[in-house]
Design an enzyme around this catalytic site. Structure first.
Site, PDB file in Angstrom:
ATOM      1  N   GLY A   1       0.852  -1.372  -0.098  1.00  0.00           N
ATOM      2  CA  GLY A   1      -0.025   0.231   0.043  1.00  0.00           C
ATOM      3  C   GLY A   1       0.967   1.187   0.147  1.00  0.00           C
TER       4      GLY A   1
ATOM      5  CD  GLU B   1      -2.077 -11.359  -3.607  1.00  0.00           C
ATOM      6  OE1 GLU B   1      -1.842 -12.465  -3.120  1.00  0.00           O
ATOM      7  OE2 GLU B   1      -3.175 -10.883  -3.720  1.00  0.00           O
TER       8      GLU B   1
END
Length: 215
Positions: A44, A74
């Site tokens: 992010g 991920e």
């Protein structure tokens, strides 16, 4: 000595500049073949603001070596790919338009162009749907890639491309999106592609591996 952290940062900026992701979406990792350490983009954070201290370094088992940031959501998907495909040292997860459209339909992308046949290894398969960041998604991704495909599609999510290094991973990403775009045009024209024979695919892959370019 290669600056792996800088490579991750530059790759994130490249994904933005090539229009294959937006904002903070997507993620990128590289593996140092000498140490086995994996360098991950943080979760992010805008790619253009990243500094080297933002990059997270882990071992293949996920144990941390360096960095205080939360790594990409991920992380397990990337690590699972490296464990399954030791010949690859770079993974990029992108959100290209045409490839993602096929992922949303749950469709695979065949090797319908010479370029795709030469570098993508196998049919680009779409995973079953799994939530972002889940172990299920990591497992589905590895399953879709199989033993030789250099790309797969995450259902309703985007694409994953592999490479021996980042340059090859980006090259495979470009070929994947071009193939998806041509496939989309063929479909919109009501046509069908003429499959390349397995024999010709094998010939081209061998040619690229052993004969193409300067030696």
């Amino acid at each position: 000595m290669k600056n792996w952290k800088r490579e991750v940062i530059d790759a994130g900026i490249r994904m933005l500049s090539e229009g294959i992701t937006i904002g903070t979406w997507g993620n990128v990792t590289v593996r140092d073949p000498e140490t086995g350490y994996v360098y991950l983009s943080p979760s992010g954070m805008p790619y253009k603001t990243l500094v080297e201290d933002d990059i997270v370094v882990v071992r293949l088992d996920g144990s941390r070596v360096e960095g205080t940031r939360k790594s990409t959501i991920e992380t397990e998907m990337h690590l699972a790919i490296y464990r399954a495909r030791p010949e690859c040292n770079a993974v990029i997860h992108t959100h290209p338009i045409y490839s993602t459209a096929f992922s949303a339909m749950g469709e695979d992308i065949p090797l319908l162009l010479d370029e795709a046949a030469q570098v993508l290894g196998d049919v680009v398969r779409t995973t079953a749907y799994a939530l972002p960041g889940s172990q299920e998604l990591a497992d589905e991704c590895v399953k879709a890639l199989g033993e030789k495909s250099m790309a797969c599609l995450l259902r309703s999510h985007g694409a994953v491309c592999l490479g021996k290094d980042l340059e090859q991973a980006f090259g495979n990403s470009t070929v994947l999106e071009a193939t998806a775009r041509v496939y989309s045009i063929i479909r919109s024209m009501g046509g069908q592609f003429d499959p390349i024979s397995p024999e010709n695919i094998a010939f081209m892959q061998n040619f690229v591996k052993n004969s193409y370019g300067q030696r």
